[in-house]
Scaffold this active site. Structure first.
Site, mmCIF file in Angstrom:
data_model
loop_
_atom_site.group_PDB
_atom_site.id
_atom_site.type_symbol
_atom_site.label_atom_id
_atom_site.label_comp_id
_atom_site.label_asym_id
_atom_site.label_seq_id
_atom_site.Cartn_x
_atom_site.Cartn_y
_atom_site.Cartn_z
ATOM 1 N N GLU A 177 60.095 50.309 41.459
ATOM 2 C CA GLU A 177 60.824 51.263 40.617
ATOM 3 C C GLU A 177 62.307 51.302 40.959
ATOM 4 O O GLU A 177 63.139 51.616 40.115
ATOM 5 C CB GLU A 177 60.247 52.680 40.792
ATOM 6 N N HIS A 237 41.084 34.197 50.936
ATOM 7 C CA HIS A 237 39.940 33.555 50.289
ATOM 8 C C HIS A 237 39.984 33.690 48.770
ATOM 9 O O HIS A 237 39.035 33.339 48.082
ATOM 10 C CB HIS A 237 38.636 34.131 50.845
ATOM 11 N N LYS A 262 55.417 56.150 27.897
ATOM 12 C CA LYS A 262 55.065 57.561 27.700
ATOM 13 C C LYS A 262 55.409 57.984 26.276
ATOM 14 O O LYS A 262 54.623 58.658 25.604
ATOM 15 C CB LYS A 262 55.838 58.451 28.682
#
Ligand SMILES: O=P(O)(O)OC[C@H]1O[C@H](O)[C@H](O)[C@@H](O)[C@@H]1O
Length: 450
Positions: free
Chosen positions: A290, A311, A425
């Protein structure tokens, strides 16, 4: 002397100390912007001297609230997202490993901390609600803006549950609010209902807020020593004051990132060989992601847990696109001793490891991995942390905050805002039919041919 250090000497074939030292003038400039409070986002520098200026009375109030929570409840539901969630979770997961298996077994009346409001997963909330049946619980709802959708919805859900269980008056004593001093829906509700409230200072952004009540209340409620945590942060504040690259490990880390970014390395992997660091890595991702991901710039921060991810992702790191560099967290001491059992046979070919410490084996895996990755062309910086304790995690988190601010200024961005987060948003609110968003909804429908 125990200290958190950052070392790149093993990667000398890929990045030299000299090339880092050459960045000293840039570091000086960034340091000046930060300490003279003249850079972009200067109104959000409250975190910089927070550990040394901590308000003792507030700490006492936090400890009292933590004690009250522990006395009244078996479970604390911590509701928050992003910077209002990750710091506390990181500290809890790092210092209370048995949390990974659910309960704090073997301890008398240990409060269990669970999290909600960090997503909108209906199944998760449904099961958490049911799991709380028959358990005494309290809520700590944390939101700086007081308006973030995810925690606001979760708070409705658990407040309703609390009110149904304990009634209006008793439930008010079980709700602890951490929010802005003056504004926001949560602040208004807390005033109206008389919930005990804690303040997130105006000049401290979410991802820099772990040393405010955002972090300290749930951490203290979990039974972790917040004095130690803050003491570690204060020690870091003092030790990382100098702009001199040779003596400031956080600045060396920032310079290393900046240098590699200029060399085309656009992905940083924060790797640890200790699963307890998982949420610390999540917290770190928000901090750097951010802070730096803006204006189409910035290193993409990601994390891997070794040896597990060797792995699965090990192949890519070893031999995929060479746009990756790695920062490996190395903790010197394993707290517990686990030995490879002597089974009296060698069917599994592990006889040569019998009676050997697992910590030692994990360490050899770390050494071998670092060598392999450097040989594969991945620069590796080693961040050594003396031990997993409240003091050193406090130090480490401040270390990252400081290096992030400096790294952001070196990149030429404002490390303290996050304007891009609003876009999803806006769309979501419009798609949900929030009043006043009709025009955007029509535009979205045309553009996305709904
Ligand atoms: O504490 P809050 O206001 O609820 O914010 C919680 C989080 O939500 C956001 O959308 C921001 O991008 C984060 O920086 C913040 O930490």
């Amino acid at each position: 002397m125990k200290i958190i250090d950052f070392d790149i000497s093993q990667s000398a074939s890929l990045i030299t100390d000299d090339s880092i030292q050459k960045l000293q003038p840039h570091i000086n400039l960034a340091h000046q912007l930060l300490h003279e409070k003249t850079g972009p986002g200067k109104e959000y520098l409250g975190w910089l001297e927070l550990p040394s200026k901590i308000n003792k009375e507030e700490i006492e109030r936090i400890k009292e609230a933590a004690l009250a929570i522990r006395e009244q409840s078996d479970v604390l539901v911590v509701i928050g997202i992003g910077g209002s969630y990750l710091g506390a979770r990181a500290v809890l997961e790092l210092l209370q490993p048995s949390r990974l298996f659910g309960t704090q077994k073997g301890r008398a009346k240990e409060l269990q901390v669970v999290f909600a409001g960090h997503q909108m997963d209906a199944d998760y909330l449904y099961h958490l609600k049911h799991w709380l049946k028959g358990k005494e619980f309290s809520i700590n709802v944390i939101s700086k803006s007081g308006t973030t959708t995810e925690p606001a919805i979760a708070f409705r859900i658990f407040r309703q549950l609390l009110e149904e269980r304990y009634g209006d008056i008793e439930s008010r004593k079980r709700i602890y609010v951490t929010t802005d001093a003056r504004k926001g829906a949560l602040k208004n509700l807390a005033d109206e209902k008389g919930y005990q409230s804690f303040i997130i200072p105006d000049d401290v952004g979410g991802r820099y807020s772990v040393f405010t009540p955002v972090g300290t209340l749930p951490i203290a409620a979990a039974g972790i020593d917040i004095d130690e945590l803050l003491c570690g942060a204060a020690k870091a504040e003092k030790s990382l004051e100098t702009p001199c690259l040779k003596s400031n490990a956080a600045y060396r880390y920032a310079a290393y990132r900046s240098f590699l970014y200029q060399q085309g390395k656009s992905i940083e992997i924060l790797a640890s060989f200790d699963s307890q660091y998982h949420y610390l890595c999540e917290w770190w991702k928000q901090l750097f992601g951010e802070s730096e991901g803006k204006e189409k710039k910035g290193i993409f921060p990601t994390s891997l847990q070794y040896t597990t991810d060797l792995h699965s992702m090990g192949q890519y790191v070893q031999d995929g696109r060479r746009i990756v560099f790695e920062t490996v967290i190395k903790t010197e001491e394993s707290k517990e001793s686990v030995l490879v059992p002597d089974t009296g046979d060698n069917n599994d070919g592990l006889e040569y490891l019998k009676n050997k410490e697992l910590g030692m084996i994990n360490n050899k895996a770390l050494e071998g991995t670092i060598m392999a990755h450097i040989d594969g062309g991945v620069p590796v910086g080693i961040l050594s942390v003396p031990e997993k304790s409240a003091f050193w995690i406090g130090y480490l988190m401040y270390f990252f905050q400081k290096s992030c601010a400096i790294s952001g200024y070196m990149l030429g961005v404002n490390p303290f805002d996050q304007p891009g987060v609003e876009d999803y948003k806006r769309n979501m609110f419009s798609l949900l039919g929030k009043p006043g968003t009709e025009q955007l909804r029509q535009e979205l429908e045309v553009k996305w041919k709904k």
